[in-house]
Design an enzyme around this catalytic site. Structure first.
Site: not given
Ligand SMILES: Nc1nc2c(ncn2[C@@H]2O[C@H](COP(=O)(O)OP(=O)(O)OP(=O)(O)O)[C@@H](O)[C@H]2O)c(=O)[nH]1
Length: 336
Positions: A210, A218, A253
């Site tokens: 992850d 983002n 992600e």
């Molecule tokens: N650009 C982009 N963002 C995505 C996609 N799929 C999911 N996301 C974003 O990935 C982010 C995941 O955030 P969180 O689940 O809070 O996790 P994190 O910020 O990585 O925090 P930790 O995992 O705890 O380190 C969210 O803001 C989603 O909108 C995608 O295909 N493209």
């Protein structure tokens, strides 16, 4: 075999009826079998892959045209009927050849028959009627000239169809952004791996990787850069995997990886390689910001299902996140 057997039987029958010399057919069949064995051996050994056309379609057709020309030379009274064999050879081009290549093969067939007529006229003039032979030659040449483009079109449609099928398969199995397998494919793959282990195959390790603080990426750099990061991370992990390992995009992600390893200790090297490979990534759009991943892993245990495996790996990932991120955690302590 399905092609050669009817032709061999036909030649034997024609010989038995007295239209071909008795010595001819066994010798012809022996030489033709040896030549085809050479093609088969080239394909089996993989040497054909070094050639421009690994299918060797044109080479095989050329040999077949030469072999039919030899029959035509000896076939005397039934030469006209034997010409049909040249049309059968052209049909094989539907498997690979373009229209131009098919026309070239058609021209070669026509030239081969013309050569046979010229040889017969000079060597056995009493056994041929040149006007009949040249009429047959003109008919054959015209038929080949019409068939070439038709077979070429069929070959083109066939190629387009297999390309489309490949694209459809890719779209059904792959994640469009990262090119990794999609979640649906991962479910099928995981079921398959679990069944294999139930039948006694070696265990495997399941990892969930992850990207850390992806939401922050983002929010700070925009979704387009976020997408780019996903692509680059997927590419970096794929580069770090060994042949036979498997990667799918599990969610936003998150990526699931199946590693061919018997225990977690063995897979630690692979997991660390993934983690370090991503840590080393330099993405100009992020400036000095580094990307890291956290990894949770588990090894298959007897009785596991897809959800127990994913559940344990997810719990380990949770610990990796809460122990500071950019690290690998497994559901049982690793032997150091
Ligand atoms: N650009 C982009 N963002 C995505 C996609 N799929 C999911 N996301 C974003 O990935 C982010 C995941 O955030 P969180 O689940 O809070 O996790 P994190 O910020 O990585 O925090 P930790 O995992 O705890 O380190 C969210 O803001 C989603 O909108 C995608 O295909 N493209």
């Amino acid at each position: 075999m399905a092609v050669y057997l009817p032709c061999a039987l036909m030649l034997l029958m024609v010989t038995w009826l007295g239209f071909l010399p008795r010595w001819f057919t066994p010798l012809w069949l022996a030489i033709f079998t040896v030549t085809n064995t050479v093609f088969y051996a080239l394909i089996k050994s993989g040497l054909n892959l070094r050639l421009n056309d690994p299918s060797m379609t044109m080479a095989q057709m050329t040999v077949a045209i030469a072999a039919v020309a030899v029959i035509l030379y000896h076939a005397d009274a039934i030469r006209g009927g034997m010409l049909m064999l040249l049309l059968v050879i052209l049909l094989f081009g539907v498997l690979r050849l373009t229209t131009v290549e098919l026309l070239a093969m058609g021209a070669l067939s026509s030239a081969a028959y013309a050569l046979v007529i010229v040889l017969l006229t000079t060597r056995k003039p009493q056994q041929i009627e040149p006007s009949v032979e040249w009429t047959q030659w003109a008919t054959l040449t015209a038929t080949l000239a019409v068939m070439g483009p038709l077979v070429g079109y069929m070959s083109h449609v066939r190629r387009r169809l297999s390309e489309s099928l490949r694209t459809i398969k890719d779209m059904a199995e792959r994640d469009a952004l990262t090119g990794a397998f999609n979640r649906h494919h991962m479910g099928e793959m995981l079921d398959r791996e679990v069944s294999r282990c139930e039948r006694g195959a070696p265990a495997f390790v399941l990892l969930i990787a992850d990207i850390d603080h992806f939401k922050h990426i983002n929010d700070s750099f925009g979704h387009l850069v976020g997408d780019l990061v996903l692509k680059r991370v997927a590419h970096a992990m794929r580069e770090a995997l060994r042949k036979g390992d498997y990667m799918a995009r599990y969610g936003g992600e998150e990526f699931v990886l199946l590693i061919a390893a018997n225990d977690l200790a063995e897979s630690k090297v692979a997991s660390e390689r993934l983690r370090v490979q991503v840590e080393r990534l330099r993405i100009p759009e992020l400036g000095r910001h580094n990307i890291t991943i956290s990894i949770g892993g588990t090894v298959y245990r007897s009785g596991d299902t897809q959800s127990t495996l994913l559940g344990r790996a997810d719990a380990a990932l949770y610990r990796a996140k809460h122990s500071g991120r950019n690290r690998v955690e497994c559901d049982t302590p690793l032997a150091e």
